[in-house]
Design a protein around this motif. Structure first.
Motif, PDB file in Angstrom:
ATOM      1  N   GLU A 252       0.858  -1.178   0.000  1.00  0.00           N
ATOM      2  CA  GLU A 252       0.000   0.000   0.000  1.00  0.00           C
ATOM      3  C   GLU A 252       0.892   1.225   0.000  1.00  0.00           C
ATOM      4  OE1 GLU A 252      -2.364   2.371  -0.659  1.00  0.00           O
ATOM      5  OE2 GLU A 252      -3.543   0.566  -0.205  1.00  0.00           O
ATOM      6  N   PHE A 253       0.970   1.898  -1.142  1.00  0.00           N
ATOM      7  CA  PHE A 253       1.915   3.000  -1.276  1.00  0.00           C
ATOM      8  C   PHE A 253       1.510   4.231  -0.475  1.00  0.00           C
ATOM      9  CE2 PHE A 253       3.541   1.265  -5.565  1.00  0.00           C
ATOM     10  CZ  PHE A 253       4.420   0.445  -4.884  1.00  0.00           C
ATOM     11  N   VAL A 254       0.321   4.221   0.121  1.00  0.00           N
ATOM     12  CA  VAL A 254      -0.027   5.288   1.053  1.00  0.00           C
ATOM     13  C   VAL A 254       0.864   5.195   2.291  1.00  0.00           C
ATOM     14  CG1 VAL A 254      -1.846   6.187   2.560  1.00  0.00           C
ATOM     15  CG2 VAL A 254      -2.394   5.458   0.234  1.00  0.00           C
ATOM     16  N   LEU A 255       1.263   3.966   2.630  1.00  0.00           N
ATOM     17  CA  LEU A 255       2.076   3.728   3.823  1.00  0.00           C
ATOM     18  C   LEU A 255       3.544   3.497   3.490  1.00  0.00           C
ATOM     19  CD1 LEU A 255      -0.368   1.290   5.656  1.00  0.00           C
ATOM     20  CD2 LEU A 255      -0.172   3.765   5.948  1.00  0.00           C
ATOM     21  N   GLU A 256       3.878   3.347   2.214  1.00  0.00           N
ATOM     22  CA  GLU A 256       5.246   3.063   1.818  1.00  0.00           C
ATOM     23  C   GLU A 256       5.695   4.049   0.747  1.00  0.00           C
ATOM     24  OE1 GLU A 256       6.046  -1.127   1.125  1.00  0.00           O
ATOM     25  OE2 GLU A 256       4.018  -1.552   1.812  1.00  0.00           O
ATOM     26  N   TYR A 257       6.944   3.967   0.386  1.00  0.00           N
ATOM     27  CA  TYR A 257       7.470   4.837  -0.659  1.00  0.00           C
ATOM     28  C   TYR A 257       7.203   4.210  -2.014  1.00  0.00           C
ATOM     29  CZ  TYR A 257       9.739   7.281   3.132  1.00  0.00           C
ATOM     30  OH  TYR A 257       9.960   7.983   4.278  1.00  0.00           O
ATOM     31  N   PRO A 258       6.662   5.003  -2.953  1.00  0.00           N
ATOM     32  CA  PRO A 258       6.440   4.478  -4.307  1.00  0.00           C
ATOM     33  C   PRO A 258       7.760   4.026  -4.928  1.00  0.00           C
ATOM     34  CG  PRO A 258       5.342   6.589  -4.010  1.00  0.00           C
ATOM     35  CD  PRO A 258       6.247   6.408  -2.829  1.00  0.00           C
ATOM     36  N   ARG A 259       7.686   3.044  -5.793  1.00  0.00           N
ATOM     37  CA  ARG A 259       8.879   2.562  -6.475  1.00  0.00           C
ATOM     38  C   ARG A 259       8.503   2.099  -7.870  1.00  0.00           C
ATOM     39  NH1 ARG A 259       9.348  -3.124  -6.433  1.00  0.00           N
ATOM     40  NH2 ARG A 259       8.098  -4.257  -4.916  1.00  0.00           N
ATOM     41  N   PRO A 260       9.465   2.032  -8.776  1.00  0.00           N
ATOM     42  CA  PRO A 260       9.165   1.578 -10.145  1.00  0.00           C
ATOM     43  C   PRO A 260       8.671   0.132 -10.146  1.00  0.00           C
ATOM     44  CG  PRO A 260      11.321   2.626 -10.014  1.00  0.00           C
ATOM     45  CD  PRO A 260      10.870   2.419  -8.606  1.00  0.00           C
ATOM     46  N   LEU A 261       7.732  -0.162 -11.024  1.00  0.00           N
ATOM     47  CA  LEU A 261       7.180  -1.509 -11.139  1.00  0.00           C
ATOM     48  C   LEU A 261       7.251  -1.975 -12.584  1.00  0.00           C
ATOM     49  CD1 LEU A 261       3.936  -1.142  -8.974  1.00  0.00           C
ATOM     50  CD2 LEU A 261       6.137  -2.078  -8.253  1.00  0.00           C
ATOM     51  N   MET A 262       7.464  -3.276 -12.760  1.00  0.00           N
ATOM     52  CA  MET A 262       7.450  -3.866 -14.087  1.00  0.00           C
ATOM     53  C   MET A 262       6.005  -4.187 -14.495  1.00  0.00           C
ATOM     54  SD  MET A 262      10.417  -3.729 -15.171  1.00  0.00           S
ATOM     55  CE  MET A 262      12.059  -3.377 -14.541  1.00  0.00           C
ATOM     56  N   PRO A 263       5.750  -4.387 -15.793  1.00  0.00           N
ATOM     57  CA  PRO A 263       4.368  -4.589 -16.259  1.00  0.00           C
ATOM     58  C   PRO A 263       3.659  -5.789 -15.633  1.00  0.00           C
ATOM     59  CG  PRO A 263       5.801  -4.073 -18.106  1.00  0.00           C
ATOM     60  CD  PRO A 263       6.699  -4.272 -16.920  1.00  0.00           C
ATOM     61  N   ASN A 264       4.408  -6.824 -15.224  1.00  0.00           N
ATOM     62  CA  ASN A 264       3.755  -8.002 -14.650  1.00  0.00           C
ATOM     63  C   ASN A 264       3.639  -7.923 -13.132  1.00  0.00           C
ATOM     64  OD1 ASN A 264       6.531  -8.319 -14.204  1.00  0.00           O
ATOM     65  ND2 ASN A 264       6.415 -10.555 -14.291  1.00  0.00           N
ATOM     66  N   ILE A 265       3.896  -6.749 -12.560  1.00  0.00           N
ATOM     67  CA  ILE A 265       3.716  -6.533 -11.124  1.00  0.00           C
ATOM     68  C   ILE A 265       2.459  -5.701 -10.914  1.00  0.00           C
ATOM     69  CG2 ILE A 265       4.703  -5.567  -9.019  1.00  0.00           C
ATOM     70  CD1 ILE A 265       7.446  -5.921 -10.208  1.00  0.00           C
ATOM     71  N   ILE A 266       1.523  -6.239 -10.148  1.00  0.00           N
ATOM     72  CA  ILE A 266       0.240  -5.561  -9.962  1.00  0.00           C
ATOM     73  C   ILE A 266       0.019  -5.285  -8.477  1.00  0.00           C
ATOM     74  CG2 ILE A 266      -2.254  -5.687 -10.349  1.00  0.00           C
ATOM     75  CD1 ILE A 266      -1.652  -7.754 -12.542  1.00  0.00           C
ATOM     76  N   PRO A 267       0.061  -4.027  -8.046  1.00  0.00           N
ATOM     77  CA  PRO A 267      -0.235  -3.712  -6.639  1.00  0.00           C
ATOM     78  C   PRO A 267      -1.721  -3.951  -6.358  1.00  0.00           C
ATOM     79  CG  PRO A 267       0.894  -1.887  -7.749  1.00  0.00           C
ATOM     80  CD  PRO A 267       0.431  -2.827  -8.810  1.00  0.00           C
ATOM     81  N   ILE A 268      -2.020  -4.712  -5.332  1.00  0.00           N
ATOM     82  CA  ILE A 268      -3.415  -5.032  -5.008  1.00  0.00           C
ATOM     83  C   ILE A 268      -3.822  -4.466  -3.664  1.00  0.00           C
ATOM     84  CG2 ILE A 268      -3.442  -7.114  -6.433  1.00  0.00           C
ATOM     85  CD1 ILE A 268      -2.993  -8.750  -3.891  1.00  0.00           C
ATOM     86  N   GLY A 269      -2.969  -3.630  -3.073  1.00  0.00           N
ATOM     87  CA  GLY A 269      -3.334  -3.025  -1.803  1.00  0.00           C
ATOM     88  C   GLY A 269      -3.008  -3.918  -0.631  1.00  0.00           C
ATOM     89  N   GLY A 270      -3.335  -3.443   0.540  1.00  0.00           N
ATOM     90  CA  GLY A 270      -2.937  -4.137   1.765  1.00  0.00           C
ATOM     91  C   GLY A 270      -3.843  -5.273   2.165  1.00  0.00           C
ATOM     92  N   VAL A 271      -3.892  -6.329   1.355  1.00  0.00           N
ATOM     93  CA  VAL A 271      -4.647  -7.527   1.742  1.00  0.00           C
ATOM     94  C   VAL A 271      -3.750  -8.321   2.675  1.00  0.00           C
ATOM     95  CG1 VAL A 271      -6.029  -9.450   0.886  1.00  0.00           C
ATOM     96  CG2 VAL A 271      -5.620  -7.490  -0.578  1.00  0.00           C
ATOM     97  N   ASN A 272      -3.599  -7.847   3.912  1.00  0.00           N
ATOM     98  CA  ASN A 272      -2.571  -8.405   4.790  1.00  0.00           C
ATOM     99  C   ASN A 272      -3.077  -9.480   5.735  1.00  0.00           C
ATOM    100  OD1 ASN A 272      -0.434  -6.819   3.775  1.00  0.00           O
ATOM    101  ND2 ASN A 272      -1.236  -5.077   4.902  1.00  0.00           N
ATOM    102  N   CYS A 273      -4.383  -9.609   5.873  1.00  0.00           N
ATOM    103  CA  CYS A 273      -4.938 -10.715   6.655  1.00  0.00           C
ATOM    104  C   CYS A 273      -6.445 -10.702   6.453  1.00  0.00           C
ATOM    105  CB  CYS A 273      -4.605 -10.602   8.148  1.00  0.00           C
ATOM    106  SG  CYS A 273      -5.222  -9.098   8.924  1.00  0.00           S
TER     107      CYS A 273
END
Length: 280
Positions: A252-273
């Motif tokens: 969750e980039f609201v809580l972390e520092y944004p970083r470059p991502l490759m096309p096959n990397i999909i951020p899905i948010g903090g589904v942590n539990c």
């Protein structure tokens, strides 16, 4: 947060095209499984055939009506494993110098790694279960690569792998996906630094990478040896990680520092539990 599991299910559902697919799941116990379980249950409810492979001894992994559970024996008891886990997490509350805490962490992680490696070895040696997996013709494999047993199975079965993860120690996920992580800009964990650092802070940030050289060696290299012996070819940790078709990143980039991502990397948010929907 409540929408995140739906996004994950939608992405995984595309693997089966219009028809229901067959998905093999090789989970990691504990909080890793709590994060994945909701997605796995949803896939089963949507008509996909889901098979979860897990050791007979586990802390959190339990059967469900939404998936088929295939279990295999391991050479340790639940009491032994829980005792080791409690001992490992207890040191987090102890005081001491960085060196003392690092040595304790090193020894604790090594003992826990031995459990995961032993479990993986017994899974790969289970000829009846492996034969079942080979004959099932799965469309994809879903796993958390913090333990590389699922990655080894995906390579053996020659099926696409989907990685569902929060992160991998030592920055191996950055290396495997070729995402830049310069120490002059990206703050390392536990440094309490920001992305705006003075020269001395950048030096400190660089120094925090040194312990990773030791951690990665004993934490992941045994899986490289195990994979090479099982697959009968030279296999590195990077080979196992780079084979992923899709990386579902639980950041969750609201809580972390944004970083470059490759096309096959999909951020899905903090589904942590697993979670309950909050009232308005």
């Amino acid at each position: 947060l409540s929408a995140s599991p739906r996004v994950v299910v939608l992405l995984l559902s595309l693997l089966g095209l219009a028809a229901a697919g067959k998905i093999l799941v090789v989970p990691v116990d504990g909080s890793h499984w709590l994060s994945m379980r909701e997605v796995v249950d949803s896939l089963g409810q949507r008509g996909h055939k889901v098979v979860v492979v897990a050791p007979e001894v586990s802390v959190r992994i339990k059967p469900s009506k939404n998936f088929v559970m295939k279990m295999y024996s391991v050479p340790y008891t639940k009491e032994e494993m829980e005792k080791e886990l409690q001992s490992f997490f207890h040191f987090s509350f102890e005081e001491g110098s960085f060196l003392e805490r690092f040595v304790k962490a090193y020894k604790g992680i090594q003992r826990i790694t031995d459990y995961g490696l032993s479990s993986c070895g017994f899974l790969l040696q289970n000829k009846e279960l492996i034969r079942y997996l080979e004959e099932s013709k799965f469309d994809a494999l879903l796993t958390d690569p913090v333990i590389l047993c699922g990655a080894i199975l995906a390579k053996h079965l020659s099926i696409p792998s989907v990685y569902f993860l929060r992160g991998i120690p030592c920055g191996l996920d950055f290396e495997a996906t070729q995402c830049p992580r310069p120490s002059s800009y990206v703050p390392r964990g536990f440094t309490q630094l920001t992305d705006r650092m003075s020269f001395l802070e950048r030096v400190k940030n660089q120094l925090f990478d040194i312990p990773d050289l030791f951690l990665c060696d004993f934490l992941f290299q045994p899986y490289s040896k195990l994979a090479s012996e099982y697959l009968q070819q030279d296999v590195t940790v990077q080979d196992l990680l780079q084979q992923a078709s899709v990386w579902l990143l639980r950041s969750e980039f609201v809580l972390e520092y944004p970083r470059p991502l490759m096309p096959n990397i999909i951020p899905i948010g903090g589904v942590n539990c697993a979670h309950k929907e909050l009232p308005q």
